[in-house]
Design a protein around this motif. Structure first.
Motif, PDB file in Angstrom:
ATOM      1  N   UNK A  65       0.849  -1.197   0.000  1.00 54.23           N
ATOM      2  CA  UNK A  65       0.000   0.000   0.000  1.00 54.23           C
ATOM      3  C   UNK A  65       0.885   1.248   0.000  1.00 54.23           C
ATOM      4  N   UNK A  66       0.457   2.340  -0.610  1.00 55.35           N
ATOM      5  CA  UNK A  66      -0.884   2.594  -1.188  1.00 55.35           C
ATOM      6  C   UNK A  66      -1.046   2.149  -2.635  1.00 55.35           C
ATOM      7  N   UNK A  67      -0.014   1.594  -3.260  1.00 52.25           N
ATOM      8  CA  UNK A  67      -0.118   1.253  -4.677  1.00 52.25           C
ATOM      9  C   UNK A  67      -1.062   0.075  -4.952  1.00 52.25           C
ATOM     10  N   UNK A  68      -1.423  -0.668  -3.919  1.00 52.65           N
ATOM     11  CA  UNK A  68      -2.289  -1.849  -4.024  1.00 52.65           C
ATOM     12  C   UNK A  68      -1.685  -2.859  -5.013  1.00 52.65           C
ATOM     13  N   UNK A  69      -0.676  -3.528  -4.527  1.00 50.77           N
ATOM     14  CA  UNK A  69      -0.070  -4.638  -5.270  1.00 50.77           C
ATOM     15  C   UNK A  69       0.014  -5.840  -4.346  1.00 50.77           C
ATOM     16  N   UNK A  70      -0.350  -7.005  -4.864  1.00 47.37           N
ATOM     17  CA  UNK A  70      -0.309  -8.218  -4.059  1.00 47.37           C
ATOM     18  C   UNK A  70       0.709  -9.186  -4.633  1.00 47.37           C
ATOM     19  N   UNK A  71       1.637  -9.639  -3.782  1.00 48.63           N
ATOM     20  CA  UNK A  71       2.651 -10.611  -4.186  1.00 48.63           C
ATOM     21  C   UNK A  71       2.418 -11.921  -3.448  1.00 48.63           C
ATOM     22  N   UNK A  72       2.539 -13.022  -4.170  1.00 47.60           N
ATOM     23  CA  UNK A  72       2.403 -14.359  -3.601  1.00 47.60           C
ATOM     24  C   UNK A  72       3.784 -14.970  -3.411  1.00 47.60           C
ATOM     25  N   UNK A  73       3.990 -15.614  -2.242  1.00 50.35           N
ATOM     26  CA  UNK A  73       5.308 -16.156  -1.916  1.00 50.35           C
ATOM     27  C   UNK A  73       5.212 -17.619  -1.513  1.00 50.35           C
ATOM     28  N   UNK A  74       6.225 -18.381  -1.895  1.00 48.08           N
ATOM     29  CA  UNK A  74       6.340 -19.780  -1.508  1.00 48.08           C
ATOM     30  C   UNK A  74       6.947 -19.857  -0.112  1.00 48.08           C
ATOM     31  N   UNK A  75       6.244 -20.481   0.823  1.00 46.00           N
ATOM     32  CA  UNK A  75       6.697 -20.542   2.211  1.00 46.00           C
ATOM     33  C   UNK A  75       7.991 -21.341   2.345  1.00 46.00           C
ATOM     34  N   UNK A  76       8.105 -22.440   1.612  1.00 40.05           N
ATOM     35  CA  UNK A  76       9.252 -23.329   1.770  1.00 40.05           C
ATOM     36  C   UNK A  76      10.518 -22.792   1.118  1.00 40.05           C
ATOM     37  N   UNK A  77      10.393 -22.196  -0.053  1.00 35.92           N
ATOM     38  CA  UNK A  77      11.577 -21.727  -0.786  1.00 35.92           C
ATOM     39  C   UNK A  77      11.879 -20.251  -0.582  1.00 35.92           C
ATOM     40  N   UNK A  78      10.879 -19.484  -0.114  1.00 42.40           N
ATOM     41  CA  UNK A  78      11.073 -18.050   0.017  1.00 42.40           C
ATOM     42  C   UNK A  78      11.106 -17.319  -1.305  1.00 42.40           C
ATOM     43  N   UNK A  79      10.602 -17.957  -2.364  1.00 42.94           N
ATOM     44  CA  UNK A  79      10.604 -17.356  -3.686  1.00 42.94           C
ATOM     45  C   UNK A  79       9.227 -16.784  -4.021  1.00 42.94           C
ATOM     46  N   UNK A  80       9.238 -15.661  -4.770  1.00 42.46           N
ATOM     47  CA  UNK A  80       7.972 -15.100  -5.221  1.00 42.46           C
ATOM     48  C   UNK A  80       7.390 -15.978  -6.325  1.00 42.46           C
ATOM     49  N   UNK A  81       6.062 -16.112  -6.316  1.00 45.31           N
ATOM     50  CA  UNK A  81       5.360 -16.940  -7.287  1.00 45.31           C
ATOM     51  C   UNK A  81       4.519 -16.070  -8.215  1.00 45.31           C
ATOM     52  N   UNK A  82       4.316 -16.499  -9.443  1.00 43.36           N
ATOM     53  CA  UNK A  82       3.513 -15.702 -10.373  1.00 43.36           C
ATOM     54  C   UNK A  82       2.033 -15.703 -10.007  1.00 43.36           C
TER      55      UNK A  82
END
Length: 210
Positions: A187-204
């Motif tokens: 916030x405030x740009x309103x962007x949501x990122x999804x992350x892999x709990x095990x690897x710590x990598x961002x997911x598409x």
């Protein structure tokens, strides 16, 4: 501002700790939880204790409510031979006090939080494939720019005009292409990122425009 979002931890302490370590690395400003702290995993008491000690706002999930009422799920799991012990009275008391929903306002942006849906009906799952009319009804009921749900164990990011409906998936046992996920809302740009709990990598996960 960065908001770390957890959902559906289901009594798995190791996965929760990995998600929290990831949030620390990403330097989130606040953490919130969309419910289902217990059931399925063996660490319900420990998970609840961390959420309580860290003062993480959390709504009540259907598994939390079931534990509060009867703990029948424990009997089912024990009969199946899984290593789950009954929750302590302190844990059940904490779960019983969780609200069904939260309304926040951060940086002038309204955010709504509930486990399954704004009707609080655990038999109703909100999937990314829902019709536009269902999502519009959710937006109208919540009257919020950002709506965060859990329950389905399926990551979701829907955008309708200026409203955003988000599901971070499940910290443990997703039902879909990803195994364990959490999210970060910017916030405030309103962007949501999804992350892999095990690897710590961002997911598409790109927003679906309806």
């Amino acid at each position: 501002m960065k908001i770390g979002i957890l959902s559906d931890i289901h009594g798995h302490l190791d996965s929760l700790n990995k998600a929290l370590d990831l949030f620390a690395h990403l330097q989130v400003d606040k953490i919130i939880c969309v419910g289902d702290l217990v059931d399925r995993g063996p660490d319900g008491d420990a998970v609840v204790e961390i959420i309580r000690k860290m003062n993480i706002p959390c709504v009540q999930g259907n598994h939390d409510e079931l534990a509060m009422r009867t703990q029948d799920f424990l009997a089912r799991h024990l009969n199946a031979g899984l290593p789950i012990e009954p929750l302590t009275a302190a844990t059940v008391n904490f779960l019983s006090g969780l609200p069904l929903e939260y309304h926040f306002e951060w940086m002038g942006i309204s955010v709504y939080l509930a486990h399954a849906n704004p009707w609080h009906d655990s038999t109703r799952y909100i999937y990314p494939t829902e019709s536009r009319s269902v999502f519009e009804s959710i937006i109208q009921i919540t009257n919020s720019e950002i709506i965060i749900l859990g329950h389905t164990h399926r990551p979701m990011y829907i955008q309708i005009k200026n409203a955003h409906i988000i599901n971070p998936g499940s910290v443990f046992a997703n039902y879909g292409p990803y195994e364990q996920t959490c999210g970060v809302l910017h916030l405030p740009q309103i962007r949501f990122d999804l992350w892999d709990v095990q690897t710590g990598q961002q997911l598409p996960l790109s927003p679906t425009q309806l």
